[in-house]
Design a protein around this motif. Structure first.
Motif, mmCIF file in Angstrom:
data_model
loop_
_atom_site.group_PDB
_atom_site.id
_atom_site.type_symbol
_atom_site.label_atom_id
_atom_site.label_comp_id
_atom_site.label_asym_id
_atom_site.label_seq_id
_atom_site.Cartn_x
_atom_site.Cartn_y
_atom_site.Cartn_z
ATOM 1 N N ASN A 160 -9.288 -4.062 10.238
ATOM 2 C CA ASN A 160 -8.083 -3.946 9.411
ATOM 3 C C ASN A 160 -7.580 -5.321 8.972
ATOM 4 O O ASN A 160 -7.099 -5.480 7.844
ATOM 5 C CB ASN A 160 -6.990 -3.206 10.175
ATOM 6 C CG ASN A 160 -7.293 -1.722 10.341
ATOM 7 O OD1 ASN A 160 -8.021 -1.144 9.541
ATOM 8 N ND2 ASN A 160 -6.741 -1.112 11.382
ATOM 9 N N THR A 161 -7.699 -6.298 9.853
ATOM 10 C CA THR A 161 -7.272 -7.660 9.497
ATOM 11 C C THR A 161 -8.138 -8.214 8.376
ATOM 12 O O THR A 161 -7.630 -8.809 7.414
ATOM 13 C CB THR A 161 -7.345 -8.575 10.729
ATOM 14 O OG1 THR A 161 -6.484 -8.073 11.753
ATOM 15 C CG2 THR A 161 -6.938 -9.994 10.365
ATOM 16 N N ALA A 164 -7.231 -6.513 5.119
ATOM 17 C CA ALA A 164 -5.951 -7.012 4.598
ATOM 18 C C ALA A 164 -6.108 -8.402 3.992
ATOM 19 O O ALA A 164 -5.477 -8.726 2.976
ATOM 20 C CB ALA A 164 -4.905 -7.032 5.713
ATOM 21 N N ASN A 165 -6.951 -9.226 4.606
ATOM 22 C CA ASN A 165 -7.140 -10.589 4.107
ATOM 23 C C ASN A 165 -8.016 -10.640 2.854
ATOM 24 O O ASN A 165 -7.949 -11.599 2.082
ATOM 25 C CB ASN A 165 -7.772 -11.461 5.190
ATOM 26 C CG ASN A 165 -6.840 -11.713 6.354
ATOM 27 O OD1 ASN A 165 -5.617 -11.594 6.214
ATOM 28 N ND2 ASN A 165 -7.392 -12.034 7.502
ATOM 29 N N ASP A 168 -6.172 -6.907 -2.121
ATOM 30 C CA ASP A 168 -4.756 -6.946 -2.484
ATOM 31 C C ASP A 168 -4.390 -5.616 -3.129
ATOM 32 O O ASP A 168 -5.190 -4.692 -3.176
ATOM 33 C CB ASP A 168 -4.440 -8.126 -3.414
ATOM 34 C CG ASP A 168 -5.297 -8.129 -4.669
ATOM 35 O OD1 ASP A 168 -5.552 -7.045 -5.239
ATOM 36 O OD2 ASP A 168 -5.697 -9.223 -5.109
#
Length: 558
Positions: A160-161, A164-165, A168
């Motif tokens: 998930n990280t 997210a990174n 967008d």
């Protein structure tokens, strides 16, 4: 107690992949075979390819960067990365350590960092790089395992990280999903052919019927139904289509916006979906009028509306409530005994209405995929799907180049003249000549690649030396480029290595530079002799005139 589902999965994987999965590094480890076969199966499930192609995507082994399979899906415009874990007892899930290893591998792939990677991954660098650089491509990561539980939240946190990174609100570059034992079993149990897709209790509103020349039904259907079908069958719904679902394109994002903001108007903005069915059965329920109709469909394939279906399917996962508010126009064509030719014609003409270039129908030809896979063994990426652009001349060739090169490679000059006059005619019908002359089971990938490199070298030579010629001679270099490519190829394809390996580009350039001046001189002299007053642009588009020039030259080789 033995897990009967795992026993059946073992048996099916052996049937599919025995002798196809490379386990030469650990030939005695049966679990390794199953783990690699599972990675290949994930590619089959996502991309709709067969076991032979999927097997070649496996990269598992020492220094695999945490990636067990890599496949560049040109049709969907996705770079698919797979990690697989074989749980022989059919229980468990994914640990945080295993998740972190996969995330690290995804990071390295997207950063084009290949230091220390194993040869199987190094071999795929050209296609990986092409996909990463191409703005139309999405990276899809899949964790496939035979455990029965979902990845726990703490283990999914690194994924998930990274998502997210990377992504967008407006651009989804990276996606992730998990395949568990239940998904694997369902896929293997239902079979891998489109003929096996059956849809029961399909509810059409305001439906109508056409009886001749073949039976067809039409009406509106809930968008949520399409979403459910896509999530159940994925790209197998599009087995007879020219394209699979392409993912997050500009057009598809526009459809998603309508589903989000104006779902009630989706029907009016969208062209709908067309399905070919081996059999359509109308059920007795709601049988008194045309307001509602219940149908059963056998052997289903979406031949027009793949982007609509895929977009609705992905949006349905995110927002089922909004999807329920939208409806879609649906056509059901009952092929009955009409046969494969009718299905192909319907597919072609349905998509022709959407202004698809004729060469895009080459996507229906398995020979194109064969050539792509054979070239990839030598590190060459063959771009034969619509929209792909060459950005690496060393490692890429395109179908546009292949069509011209193959036309000029033939012994008969007819095809070279056609390439100059109307290149689209060469791919007008993939079921017959001239297309079948250029691309068939005997088409040699090495010869095609060498012909393309000769074309590139000759084009460069003609452009470089154009200023050295004047008048009609100069026009020959401009308008006679394909005719001269034909002559150059007739001379150079006699090289004993032409059909058995890729000749070095530098050697090709030298050969082209050596033979071209003589060919130019001979063509100019023959043209001036036979057609002293004709404009060169028209000469080289005409098969008869090309033959007369060849006759005047006396010989096309030597």
């Amino acid at each position: 107690m033995p897990n009967i589902n795992m026993i059946r999965i073992n048996s099916k994987l052996e049937d599919l992949f025995d002798g196809k999965i490379d386990v030469t590094d650990h030939p005695d480890e049966q679990a390794l075979f199953y783990s690699r076969a599972l990675a290949a199966l994930a590619i089959m499930m996502e991309c709709g390819v067969d076991a032979d192609v999927a097997s070649k995507s496996v990269t598992d082994g020492y220094h695999d960067m945490g990636i067990d399979a890599i496949y560049c899906d040109d049709m969907q415009k996705k770079l698919v990365l797979v990690q697989s874990k074989w749980r022989s007892d059919g229980v468990g899930s994914i640990s945080q350590k295993e998740s972190l290893e996969f995330v690290e591998g995804m990071n390295r792939i997207m950063s084009l960092e290949f230091d220390g990677a194993n040869p199987k991954i190094i071999h795929k660098i050209p296609e990986i790089t092409s996909a990463i650089k191409n703005m139309d491509y999405q990276v899809l990561s899949i964790y496939c395992h035979t455990g029965g539980q979902d990845m726990p939240p703490y283990a999914k946190r690194p994924v998930n990280t990274l998502l997210a990174n990377t992504n967008d609100d407006t651009n989804k570059i990276l996606d992730f999903y998990e395949i568990k034992i239940s998904d694997v079993f369902k896929y293997l149990a239902s079979g891998q052919e489109a003929d096996n897709i059956c849809l029961d209790d399909v509810l059409l509103s305001n439906w109508g019927k056409v009886d001749e020349p073949m039976k067809a039904y039409y009406g509106t259907i809930s968008a949520a139904a399409l979403g459910t079908w896509f999530n159940s069958y994925g790209n197998h719904l599009f087995a007879q289509n020219i394209r699979f679902y392409k993912g997050s394109t500009e057009v598809n994002q526009g459809m998603k916006k309508v589903l989000q903001d104006e779902p009630e108007k989706f029907f009016y903005y969208n062209n709908g979906v067309k399905m070919l069915c081996k059999k359509v059965i109308r059920k007795a329920a709601y049988g008194t009028n045309n307001k509602m109709g219940l149908f059963s469909l056998e052997g289903v394939s979406v031949v027009n509306g793949a982007q609509t279906t895929g977009t609705i399917g992905t949006f349905f996962n995110e927002n089922p409530e909004q999807t329920e508010k939208a409806t879609v126009f649906l056509q059901l064509i009952d092929l009955g005994d009409s046969g494969e030719n009718s299905a192909l014609q319907i597919t072609k003409l349905s998509n022709t209405q959407n202004k698809i270039d004729s060469k895009e129908f080459a996507a229906l030809d398995p020979q194109q995929d064969r050539l792509k896979n054979e070239l990839m063994f030598s590190g060459i990426f063959y771009l034969y799907k619509s929209g792909a652009l060459i950005d690496d001349l060393i490692h890429q060739v395109s179908i546009d180049e292949a069509i011209i090169a193959q036309a000029c490679y033939q012994d008969e000059v007819t095809y070279a003249a056609t390439a100059k006059r109307n290149i689209g005619a060469l791919t007008d019908d993939i079921q017959k000549a001239p297309y079948k002359v250029l691309f068939n089971a005997r088409t040699n990938a090495f010869a095609m690649k060498n012909s393309i490199e000769i074309m590139r070298a000759l084009d460069k030579y003609l452009q470089t030396h154009e200023g050295e010629y004047q008048g009609r001679s100069k026009l020959v270099l401009i308008h006679g480029n394909r005719f001269m490519l034909y002559l150059v190829l007739q001379n150079l394809k006699s090289n004993p290595d032409f059909n058995i390996k890729m000749i070095a580009v530098t050697d090709i350039a030298k050969s082209v530079a050596q033979i071209s001046p003589r060919i130019i001189l001979n063509v100019v002299e023959a043209m001036n002799q036979v057609f002293p007053d004709a404009y060169p642009a028209n000469i080289f588009k005409n098969v008869g005139r090309c033959r007369e020039i060849i006759a005047a030259m006396g010989s096309i080789t030597g």
